[in-house]
Design a protein around this motif. Structure first.
Motif, PDB file in Angstrom:
ATOM      1  N   UNK A   1      -3.215  17.707 -54.792  1.00 55.08           N
ATOM      2  CA  UNK A   1      -4.467  18.166 -55.391  1.00 55.08           C
ATOM      3  C   UNK A   1      -4.992  17.222 -56.462  1.00 55.08           C
ATOM      4  N   UNK A   2      -6.322  17.133 -56.539  1.00 60.34           N
ATOM      5  CA  UNK A   2      -6.959  16.335 -57.587  1.00 60.34           C
ATOM      6  C   UNK A   2      -7.024  17.151 -58.880  1.00 60.34           C
ATOM      7  N   UNK A   3      -7.760  16.683 -59.864  1.00 62.67           N
ATOM      8  CA  UNK A   3      -7.822  17.347 -61.167  1.00 62.67           C
ATOM      9  C   UNK A   3      -8.408  18.749 -61.090  1.00 62.67           C
ATOM     10  N   UNK A   4      -9.137  19.055 -60.033  1.00 61.14           N
ATOM     11  CA  UNK A   4      -9.706  20.397 -59.859  1.00 61.14           C
ATOM     12  C   UNK A   4      -8.927  21.244 -58.866  1.00 61.14           C
ATOM     13  N   UNK A   5      -7.800  20.717 -58.398  1.00 61.93           N
ATOM     14  CA  UNK A   5      -6.968  21.478 -57.465  1.00 61.93           C
ATOM     15  C   UNK A   5      -7.368  21.330 -56.016  1.00 61.93           C
ATOM     16  N   UNK A   6      -8.288  20.411 -55.714  1.00 58.00           N
ATOM     17  CA  UNK A   6      -8.750  20.215 -54.343  1.00 58.00           C
ATOM     18  C   UNK A   6      -8.066  19.027 -53.692  1.00 58.00           C
ATOM     19  N   UNK A   7      -7.927  19.041 -52.362  1.00 57.80           N
ATOM     20  CA  UNK A   7      -7.406  17.854 -51.687  1.00 57.80           C
ATOM     21  C   UNK A   7      -8.479  16.757 -51.717  1.00 57.80           C
ATOM     22  N   UNK A   8      -8.076  15.493 -51.809  1.00 58.14           N
ATOM     23  CA  UNK A   8      -9.060  14.404 -51.785  1.00 58.14           C
ATOM     24  C   UNK A   8      -9.844  14.396 -50.473  1.00 58.14           C
ATOM     25  N   UNK A   9     -11.100  13.967 -50.556  1.00 54.28           N
ATOM     26  CA  UNK A   9     -11.946  13.815 -49.366  1.00 54.28           C
ATOM     27  C   UNK A   9     -11.744  12.418 -48.798  1.00 54.28           C
ATOM     28  N   UNK A  10     -11.638  12.322 -47.493  1.00 54.64           N
ATOM     29  CA  UNK A  10     -11.434  11.019 -46.839  1.00 54.64           C
ATOM     30  C   UNK A  10     -12.775  10.517 -46.315  1.00 54.64           C
ATOM     31  N   UNK A  11     -13.075   9.243 -46.598  1.00 57.52           N
ATOM     32  CA  UNK A  11     -14.317   8.607 -46.160  1.00 57.52           C
ATOM     33  C   UNK A  11     -14.024   7.199 -45.656  1.00 57.52           C
ATOM     34  N   UNK A  12     -15.040   6.564 -45.081  1.00 66.64           N
ATOM     35  CA  UNK A  12     -14.947   5.171 -44.642  1.00 66.64           C
ATOM     36  C   UNK A  12     -15.932   4.349 -45.471  1.00 66.64           C
ATOM     37  N   UNK A  13     -15.463   3.245 -46.019  1.00 67.61           N
ATOM     38  CA  UNK A  13     -16.263   2.421 -46.922  1.00 67.61           C
ATOM     39  C   UNK A  13     -17.354   1.654 -46.189  1.00 67.61           C
ATOM     40  N   UNK A  14     -18.518   1.589 -46.836  1.00 72.99           N
ATOM     41  CA  UNK A  14     -19.597   0.744 -46.329  1.00 72.99           C
ATOM     42  C   UNK A  14     -19.500  -0.658 -46.931  1.00 72.99           C
ATOM     43  N   UNK A  15     -18.487  -0.863 -47.794  1.00 76.86           N
ATOM     44  CA  UNK A  15     -18.241  -2.182 -48.365  1.00 76.86           C
ATOM     45  C   UNK A  15     -18.919  -2.453 -49.693  1.00 76.86           C
ATOM     46  N   UNK A  16     -19.683  -1.480 -50.184  1.00 74.82           N
ATOM     47  CA  UNK A  16     -20.355  -1.690 -51.471  1.00 74.82           C
ATOM     48  C   UNK A  16     -20.114  -0.502 -52.392  1.00 74.82           C
ATOM     49  N   UNK A  17     -19.781  -0.784 -53.622  1.00 76.13           N
ATOM     50  CA  UNK A  17     -19.680   0.260 -54.632  1.00 76.13           C
ATOM     51  C   UNK A  17     -18.564   1.256 -54.450  1.00 76.13           C
ATOM     52  N   UNK A  18     -17.420   0.836 -53.904  1.00 75.04           N
ATOM     53  CA  UNK A  18     -16.290   1.743 -53.716  1.00 75.04           C
ATOM     54  C   UNK A  18     -15.059   1.128 -54.400  1.00 75.04           C
ATOM     55  N   UNK A  19     -14.999   1.202 -55.732  1.00 70.87           N
ATOM     56  CA  UNK A  19     -13.889   0.585 -56.462  1.00 70.87           C
ATOM     57  C   UNK A  19     -12.643   1.471 -56.507  1.00 70.87           C
ATOM     58  N   UNK A  20     -11.541   0.958 -55.976  1.00 68.38           N
ATOM     59  CA  UNK A  20     -10.267   1.670 -56.003  1.00 68.38           C
ATOM     60  C   UNK A  20      -9.692   1.608 -57.412  1.00 68.38           C
ATOM     61  N   UNK A  21      -9.246   2.746 -57.946  1.00 66.09           N
ATOM     62  CA  UNK A  21      -8.726   2.782 -59.317  1.00 66.09           C
ATOM     63  C   UNK A  21      -7.241   2.464 -59.412  1.00 66.09           C
ATOM     64  N   UNK A  22      -6.620   2.117 -58.296  1.00 65.60           N
ATOM     65  CA  UNK A  22      -5.215   1.726 -58.318  1.00 65.60           C
ATOM     66  C   UNK A  22      -5.066   0.197 -58.264  1.00 65.60           C
ATOM     67  N   UNK A  23      -5.693  -0.448 -57.281  1.00 63.92           N
ATOM     68  CA  UNK A  23      -5.616  -1.912 -57.195  1.00 63.92           C
ATOM     69  C   UNK A  23      -6.746  -2.572 -57.978  1.00 63.92           C
TER      70      UNK A  23
END
Length: 155
Positions: A21-43
């Motif tokens: 669960x995320x900070x609100x208790x929900x499972x993360x939503x899965x999407x496919x990147x269009x290659x712009x504006x999707x910054x990963x907060x881990x890497x």
């Protein structure tokens, strides 16, 4: 002063990729990147076009309290290496400016430290804030949407 750019902790990334669960208790939503504006907060790199990523609510604080902001972030859906803390994250080159804000050791905002800074001055401003006696760390956030990018500390 040497700066460290702190990504999302490994255990948080693993838990969320495992549909935790995320900070609100929900499972993360899965999407496919269009290659712009999707910054990963881990890497702390952008998710490439066609790659899966997760959208989730994240609270980069150790406990729930009045100043513990929660907001949307992105994370590679598949495992990625954590950012090398000793180098400027690639995602911080994708915008012309960012919001920097200092926090005390009590995880509360240090008033007077928040402001939008041109990307060219990001490291300089982070150093100025971290030189203040009451600032323990700095958050880098999106200047447009206030989304958390990473944490900055001194070595």
């Amino acid at each position: 002063m040497a700066l460290r750019y702190i990504p999302m902790p490994d255990d948080d990334a693993e838990r969320l990729r495992g549909n935790g669960p995320d900070a609100y208790g929900n499972p993360p939503e899965r999407r496919i990147s269009d290659g712009t504006g999707v910054p990963c907060r881990h890497c702390l790199r952008n998710v490439d076009r066609g790659q899966p990523y997760l959208v989730l609510a994240y609270r980069p604080f150790p406990s729930v309290q009045a100043y513990a902001e929660t907001g949307p972030i992105f994370l590679h859906a598949d495992e990625c290496p954590a950012h090398d803390r000793n180098s400027l994250p690639p995602i911080l080159a994708s915008s012309k400016d960012y919001l920097l804000r200092g926090y005390g050791s009590d995880d509360r905002i240090v008033y007077g430290t928040g402001g939008v800074v041109a990307v060219e001055r990001l490291a300089e401003r982070a150093e100025e804030l971290l030189a203040l006696a009451d600032v323990a760390y700095v958050h880098v956030r999106s200047a447009k949407y206030n989304c958390y990018q990473c944490r900055v500390e001194t070595v």
